[in-house]
Enzyme design. Structure first.
Site, mmCIF file in Angstrom:
data_model
loop_
_atom_site.group_PDB
_atom_site.id
_atom_site.type_symbol
_atom_site.label_atom_id
_atom_site.label_comp_id
_atom_site.label_asym_id
_atom_site.label_seq_id
_atom_site.Cartn_x
_atom_site.Cartn_y
_atom_site.Cartn_z
ATOM 1 N N ASN A 9 0.860 -1.185 0.000
ATOM 2 C CA ASN A 9 0.000 0.000 0.000
ATOM 3 C C ASN A 9 0.905 1.245 0.000
ATOM 4 O O ASN A 9 1.595 1.523 0.979
ATOM 5 C CB ASN A 9 -0.886 -0.057 1.256
ATOM 6 N N PRO A 10 0.921 1.989 -1.131
ATOM 7 C CA PRO A 10 1.842 3.117 -1.255
ATOM 8 C C PRO A 10 1.600 4.218 -0.221
ATOM 9 O O PRO A 10 2.536 4.907 0.200
ATOM 10 C CB PRO A 10 1.593 3.652 -2.676
ATOM 11 N N ASP A 68 -1.983 -4.379 10.369
ATOM 12 C CA ASP A 68 -3.352 -4.496 9.883
ATOM 13 C C ASP A 68 -4.151 -3.443 10.629
ATOM 14 O O ASP A 68 -3.936 -3.212 11.821
ATOM 15 C CB ASP A 68 -3.919 -5.893 10.117
ATOM 16 N N ARG A 177 -1.871 4.565 12.956
ATOM 17 C CA ARG A 177 -0.660 3.912 12.438
ATOM 18 C C ARG A 177 0.591 4.648 12.899
ATOM 19 O O ARG A 177 1.612 4.041 13.185
ATOM 20 C CB ARG A 177 -0.704 3.816 10.910
#
Ligand code: ITT
Length: 191
Positions: A9-10, A68, A177
């Site tokens: 995922n960029p 995740d 995150r």
């Protein structure tokens, strides 16, 4: 130090490279020649993070970490949670997921939600987990262009703007995150 972040995922790569700011060299799955889709078959965020990290360790031999993330909405009993990327169906896109979320919340007064990230780190034969969480609420329509996924409908507590309106720099300062990643980076720099 060099370590693999098991994602393609960029957005996540850009986020983490900003957070680590050159202190750690982060390799992506494509950097190590892994172009396979790693099946996320776990029932929890912890299980999926571990599946992704173990896949890389077993097939490619690298120490690595994987995350995740799920959006947990209280009025929906914690859904979409671990199914956040495929809430509206297996091959659906973020717009369809957001449409479904807004439909499910239609008419509901409790719009509280949280993003939760779990990172599994495999390092020198050990497995460690790190977590980050941001509480907020789901608004009734999309606002903002930055970010990805559910960012246009999520307003973090203490703000009036969505993650997509706040932009990447502010999101990276406060996000689920970012919190989990800072814990991993702190740990990696301490060993
Ligand atoms: P990888 O598995 O390759 O890392 P992914 O896109 O599948 O990437 P996740 O499984 O971690 O990412 O996240 C599940 C979904 O949750 C993701 O597709 C987004 O729709 C949403 N999501 C994750 N992090 C988010 C964030 O910071 N902001 C908004 N939505 C997010």
């Amino acid at each position: 130090m060099k370590i693999v972040f098991a994602t393609n995922n960029p957005h996540k790569l850009e986020e983490i490279r900003k957070i680590t700011d050159g202190t750690i060299e982060i390799l992506s799955l494509s950097d190590i020649g892994c172009h396979e889709e790693i099946p996320e078959t776990g029932a929890t965020l912890e299980a999926n993070a571990l599946i992704k990290a173990q896949f890389v360790k077993e097939r490619y031999g690298y120490d690595c970490f994987a995350d995740d993330t799920g959006l947990e909405v209280d009025a929906l009993g914690g859904a979409p949670g671990v199914y956040s990327s495929r809430y509206a169906g297996e091959a659906c896109n973020p717009q369809e997921n957001m449409d479904k979320l807004l439909r499910e919340l239609n008419g509901k007064s409790d719009r509280s939600a949280r993003f939760r990230t779990v990172i599994a780190l495999l390092l020198d034969g050990e497995t460690l987990f790190f977590e980050g969480e941001v509480a907020g609420r789901i608004i009734e329509e999309r606002r903002g262009e930055a970010g990805f996924g559910y960012d246009p409908v999520f307003v973090p507590d203490g703000y009036n703007q969505t993650f997509a309106e706040l932009g990447n720099d502010e999101k990276n300062r406060i996000s689920h995150r970012a919190i989990a990643t800072r814990k991993v980076v702190e740990f990696l720099l301490s060993v």
